[in-house]
Structures are given as C-alpha cells and as structure tokens.
Design a protein around this motif. Structure first.
Motif, PDB file in Angstrom:
ATOM      1  N   ASP A 159       0.748  -1.280  -0.296  1.00  6.74           N
ATOM      2  CA  ASP A 159      -0.097  -0.049   0.216  1.00  6.74           C
ATOM      3  C   ASP A 159       0.920   1.325   0.110  1.00  6.74           C
ATOM      4  O   ASP A 159       1.928   1.242   0.775  1.00  6.74           O
ATOM      5  CB  ASP A 159      -1.019  -0.030   1.421  1.00  6.74           C
ATOM      6  CG  ASP A 159      -1.980  -1.037   1.207  1.00  6.74           C
ATOM      7  OD1 ASP A 159      -2.358  -1.471   0.021  1.00  6.74           O
ATOM      8  OD2 ASP A 159      -2.495  -1.575   2.227  1.00  6.74           O
ATOM      9  N   LEU A 160       0.604   2.103  -0.728  1.00  8.96           N
ATOM     10  CA  LEU A 160       1.356   3.324  -1.022  1.00  8.96           C
ATOM     11  C   LEU A 160       0.505   4.561  -1.029  1.00  8.96           C
ATOM     12  O   LEU A 160      -0.120   4.639  -1.642  1.00  8.96           O
ATOM     13  CB  LEU A 160       2.067   3.274  -2.561  1.00  8.96           C
ATOM     14  CG  LEU A 160       2.897   4.442  -2.744  1.00  8.96           C
ATOM     15  CD1 LEU A 160       4.022   4.971  -2.055  1.00  8.96           C
ATOM     16  CD2 LEU A 160       3.215   4.208  -4.031  1.00  8.96           C
ATOM     17  N   GLU A 161       0.897   5.557  -0.229  1.00 15.93           N
ATOM     18  CA  GLU A 161      -0.008   6.724   0.119  1.00 15.93           C
ATOM     19  C   GLU A 161       0.723   7.581  -1.134  1.00 15.93           C
ATOM     20  O   GLU A 161       1.767   7.795  -1.486  1.00 15.93           O
ATOM     21  CB  GLU A 161       0.203   7.275   1.463  1.00 15.93           C
ATOM     22  CG  GLU A 161      -0.404   6.434   2.631  1.00 15.93           C
ATOM     23  CD  GLU A 161      -0.248   7.184   4.057  1.00 15.93           C
ATOM     24  OE1 GLU A 161      -0.106   8.207   4.065  1.00 15.93           O
ATOM     25  OE2 GLU A 161      -0.748   6.413   4.740  1.00 15.93           O
ATOM     26  N   SER A 162      -0.243   8.522  -1.324  1.00 14.05           N
ATOM     27  CA  SER A 162       0.072   9.473  -2.511  1.00 14.05           C
ATOM     28  C   SER A 162       0.965  10.278  -2.041  1.00 14.05           C
ATOM     29  O   SER A 162       0.690  11.040  -0.838  1.00 14.05           O
ATOM     30  CB  SER A 162      -1.039  10.362  -3.016  1.00 14.05           C
ATOM     31  OG  SER A 162      -2.177  10.689  -1.920  1.00 14.05           O
ATOM     32  N   GLY A 163       2.005  10.691  -2.696  1.00  8.83           N
ATOM     33  CA  GLY A 163       3.014  11.868  -2.247  1.00  8.83           C
ATOM     34  C   GLY A 163       4.129  11.221  -1.622  1.00  8.83           C
ATOM     35  O   GLY A 163       5.013  11.805  -1.079  1.00  8.83           O
ATOM     36  N   HIS A 164       4.035   9.822  -1.377  1.00  8.25           N
ATOM     37  CA  HIS A 164       5.169   9.000  -0.658  1.00  8.25           C
ATOM     38  C   HIS A 164       6.025   8.101  -1.478  1.00  8.25           C
ATOM     39  O   HIS A 164       5.192   7.870  -2.892  1.00  8.25           O
ATOM     40  CB  HIS A 164       4.508   8.453   0.484  1.00  8.25           C
ATOM     41  CG  HIS A 164       3.849   9.054   1.491  1.00  8.25           C
ATOM     42  ND1 HIS A 164       2.834   9.989   1.537  1.00  8.25           N
ATOM     43  CD2 HIS A 164       4.643   9.451   2.882  1.00  8.25           C
ATOM     44  CE1 HIS A 164       2.749  10.683   2.657  1.00  8.25           C
ATOM     45  NE2 HIS A 164       3.813  10.372   3.540  1.00  8.25           N
ATOM     46  N   THR A 165       6.964   7.643  -1.122  1.00 12.61           N
ATOM     47  CA  THR A 165       7.808   6.682  -1.841  1.00 12.61           C
ATOM     48  C   THR A 165       8.080   5.338  -0.918  1.00 12.61           C
ATOM     49  O   THR A 165       8.285   5.323   0.279  1.00 12.61           O
ATOM     50  CB  THR A 165       9.469   7.240  -2.140  1.00 12.61           C
ATOM     51  OG1 THR A 165       9.016   8.479  -2.650  1.00 12.61           O
ATOM     52  CG2 THR A 165      10.209   6.556  -2.796  1.00 12.61           C
ATOM     53  N   LYS A 166       7.931   4.390  -1.730  1.00 10.96           N
ATOM     54  CA  LYS A 166       8.486   2.950  -1.069  1.00 10.96           C
ATOM     55  C   LYS A 166       9.328   2.254  -1.683  1.00 10.96           C
ATOM     56  O   LYS A 166       9.162   2.186  -3.029  1.00 10.96           O
ATOM     57  CB  LYS A 166       7.247   2.076  -0.927  1.00 10.96           C
ATOM     58  CG  LYS A 166       7.190   0.913  -0.082  1.00 10.96           C
ATOM     59  CD  LYS A 166       6.055   0.056  -0.077  1.00 10.96           C
ATOM     60  CE  LYS A 166       4.956   0.762   0.654  1.00 10.96           C
ATOM     61  NZ  LYS A 166       5.323   0.683   2.127  1.00 10.96           N
ATOM     62  N   CYS A 167      10.451   1.748  -1.178  1.00  5.65           N
ATOM     63  CA  CYS A 167      11.402   1.186  -1.843  1.00  5.65           C
ATOM     64  C   CYS A 167      11.893  -0.168  -1.244  1.00  5.65           C
ATOM     65  O   CYS A 167      11.695  -0.522  -0.182  1.00  5.65           O
ATOM     66  CB  CYS A 167      12.943   2.005  -1.520  1.00  5.65           C
ATOM     67  SG  CYS A 167      13.052   3.521  -2.380  1.00  5.65           S
ATOM     68  N   ILE A 168      12.074  -0.991  -2.174  1.00  8.86           N
ATOM     69  CA  ILE A 168      12.368  -2.512  -2.270  1.00  8.86           C
ATOM     70  C   ILE A 168      13.678  -2.814  -2.703  1.00  8.86           C
ATOM     71  O   ILE A 168      14.020  -2.425  -4.012  1.00  8.86           O
ATOM     72  CB  ILE A 168      11.265  -3.578  -2.860  1.00  8.86           C
ATOM     73  CG1 ILE A 168       9.814  -2.839  -2.150  1.00  8.86           C
ATOM     74  CG2 ILE A 168      11.615  -4.847  -2.420  1.00  8.86           C
ATOM     75  CD1 ILE A 168       8.855  -2.703  -3.133  1.00  8.86           C
ATOM     76  N   SER A 169      14.349  -3.643  -1.940  1.00  8.86           N
ATOM     77  CA  SER A 169      16.029  -3.979  -2.335  1.00  8.86           C
ATOM     78  C   SER A 169      16.151  -5.475  -2.885  1.00  8.86           C
ATOM     79  O   SER A 169      15.431  -6.463  -1.876  1.00  8.86           O
ATOM     80  CB  SER A 169      16.935  -3.468  -1.462  1.00  8.86           C
ATOM     81  OG  SER A 169      16.919  -4.317  -0.345  1.00  8.86           O
ATOM     82  N   ASP A 170      16.902  -5.911  -3.633  1.00 10.00           N
ATOM     83  CA  ASP A 170      17.196  -7.278  -3.727  1.00 10.00           C
ATOM     84  C   ASP A 170      18.613  -7.565  -4.235  1.00 10.00           C
ATOM     85  O   ASP A 170      19.132  -6.709  -4.894  1.00 10.00           O
ATOM     86  CB  ASP A 170      16.147  -7.840  -4.876  1.00 10.00           C
ATOM     87  CG  ASP A 170      16.537  -9.415  -5.044  1.00 10.00           C
ATOM     88  OD1 ASP A 170      16.803 -10.126  -4.026  1.00 10.00           O
ATOM     89  OD2 ASP A 170      16.189  -9.973  -5.856  1.00 10.00           O
ATOM     90  N   GLU A 171      19.386  -8.357  -3.390  1.00  9.98           N
ATOM     91  CA  GLU A 171      20.978  -8.443  -3.669  1.00  9.98           C
ATOM     92  C   GLU A 171      20.905  -9.533  -4.842  1.00  9.98           C
ATOM     93  O   GLU A 171      20.438 -10.671  -5.088  1.00  9.98           O
ATOM     94  CB  GLU A 171      21.388  -8.965  -2.588  1.00  9.98           C
ATOM     95  CG  GLU A 171      23.078  -9.341  -2.703  1.00  9.98           C
ATOM     96  CD  GLU A 171      23.842  -9.794  -1.459  1.00  9.98           C
ATOM     97  OE1 GLU A 171      25.062  -9.656  -1.619  1.00  9.98           O
ATOM     98  OE2 GLU A 171      23.249 -10.227  -0.538  1.00  9.98           O
ATOM     99  N   ILE A 172      21.533  -8.970  -5.900  1.00 10.44           N
ATOM    100  CA  ILE A 172      21.772  -9.735  -7.221  1.00 10.44           C
ATOM    101  C   ILE A 172      23.228  -9.910  -7.634  1.00 10.44           C
ATOM    102  O   ILE A 172      23.839  -9.056  -7.451  1.00 10.44           O
ATOM    103  CB  ILE A 172      21.085  -9.153  -8.350  1.00 10.44           C
ATOM    104  CG1 ILE A 172      19.417  -8.801  -7.933  1.00 10.44           C
ATOM    105  CG2 ILE A 172      21.077  -9.912  -9.474  1.00 10.44           C
ATOM    106  CD1 ILE A 172      18.612  -8.137  -9.005  1.00 10.44           C
TER     107      ILE A 172
END
Length: 229
Positions: free
Chosen positions: A40-53
């Motif tokens: 769930d992402l609120e407008s005006g906000h940022t969400k980041c996901i990382s993955d080691e490759i």
C-alpha cells in the motif's frame, strides 16, 4: 576417498554421499512458485524494495495497481491510481523507469553485484489516496521462464525438473564462490581498519605525550620566572 585418475572429470571421483548431500541441498534450495507481494502506497510518498543480485544474473519483475475495491478486482481503475517506478543498480545506474503507469514489467542482466533498489512513488493528491499494487521480482534461477524452455526444447517434465536441479546446483556453486569473495573483501577491510586504528592510537598517544611535555615545560618556565623554583 578414491584417488582421481588423470584426465577423468571431477564428477567421476566424487563420493556418492557428497552427490546425495548436494542433490538434497539443491532440492531444498530449489525455487518454489512465488506469489506477488502486495503493498500500500500513500500518494505523495515513496516505497523502496531492495534485492541482492550477483553479476550476470537475470532479474525480471512485473507490477500492477490493484483496484480500491477488493470485491471488484476487474473494475476500471480511477485516474488517481497511478504509480511511478525506478530501478537502480548498486552504483546508481538506472535499469528501468516508468512514470504514471498502472502496470508494467522489466528485465535486465545484472552488471554490478550488490543491492538493486526498486522505488515506487505516487503523485500527491488532495485529499490523499492509498494506492495498492502488487510487485513480483525474481532473480537468478527463479527468473527463468521454464515453461518456455520446456516448449522450445520439447522435453518432458522429468527432464525439465532435472534441468531446474542442474541450474540450482550451478547457482549454489556460484553463490558459494560469491560469498567467499565477499568474505575475503570483508576480512581485507577489517585488516585495513585495524591497521588504521592502530596508527590512530599511536598518533593520539604521541599527541597526548607532546601536549603533556609542553604543559610541564610551560609550568617550569613560569615557576622559574616567578622564582618559585
């Protein structure tokens, strides 16, 4: 342990227990069918996901916005329900970019080892809205399209499972070498840090002794001028 014959392949002299252990470990580590993660992402906000490759590993991802009403998943999405995405490498190079979309996908082969970052953001709205989206990100063995491989090669299910197992074993082998390289890098970093800290300690001790000597010299000259000594 049996001696290796000159010119014989490595697999011919591996003991059966080693092969069984490696096969069991590969089966336990084999990729299982993965489901997309929902956020769930609120407008005006940022969400980041990382993955080691790792280097030369394939990465694929797909994402789509979920409707605000779970009872009607196929309903048309409002215009406010749009997201943007940027995928960057560990050194900040852009691997994928999409702006104000409701769905999309990406695929790339990693040229840098480390944590790849996928950042989602939504434009600001008044009043604010919460946007739900699903994100499926896979890398390595799980990123391969195995049904297409089976269709192209015209192989049966047993052979396909063996191919998956072989690819998983190769991935484990590469992962072990990668972890060994990372361990050597960390040990080298620890040695350099310890050496610098030792020199810093000697330098601090030298500065403290110098300041103490200057203070004693100053006090001695002060008392001599006052004829107290």
């Amino acid at each position: 342990m049996a001696a290796r014959r000159p010119g014989s392949p490595a697999s011919s002299w591996m003991c059966p227990s080693t092969l069984l252990l490696l096969a069991a470990f590969a089966l336990l580590s084999a990729p299982r069918p993965a489901r997309a993660l929902r956020f769930d992402l609120e407008s005006g906000h940022t969400k980041c996901i990382s993955d080691e490759i790792k280097v030369n590993s394939m990465a694929v991802g797909k994402y789509h916005v979920v409707g605000p009403d779970p009872n009607f998943p196929d309903a048309q999405l409002p215009e406010s329900h749009r997201i943007s995405l940027r995928v960057t490498s560990p050194y900040g190079n852009s691997m994928h970019y999409a702006e104000n979309v409701q769905s999309g996908h990406f695929a790339f082969t990693a040229t840098e080892a480390g944590d790849y970052l996928a950042c989602f953001w939504a434009p600001d709205h008044k009043p604010p809205v919460t946007i739900g989206f699903e994100f499926d990100w896979r890398s390595g063995v799980s990123a391969k399209d195995w049904p297409s491989v089976a269709k192209k090669g015209k192989v049966d299910m047993m052979e396909l499972e063996l191919k998956k197992l072989e690819e998983t074993i190769k991935n484990i082998h590469e992962e072990m070498f990668y972890l060994r390289e990372r361990e050597e890098e960390m040990q080298d970093l620890n040695r350099r840090t310890n050496s610098r800290m030792a020199w810093l300690g000697f330098l601090s001790l030298g500065i403290c002794l110098s300041v103490a000597g200057l203070q004693l010299w100053h006090l001695k000259t002060f008392f001599e001028r006052k004829k107290l000594l």
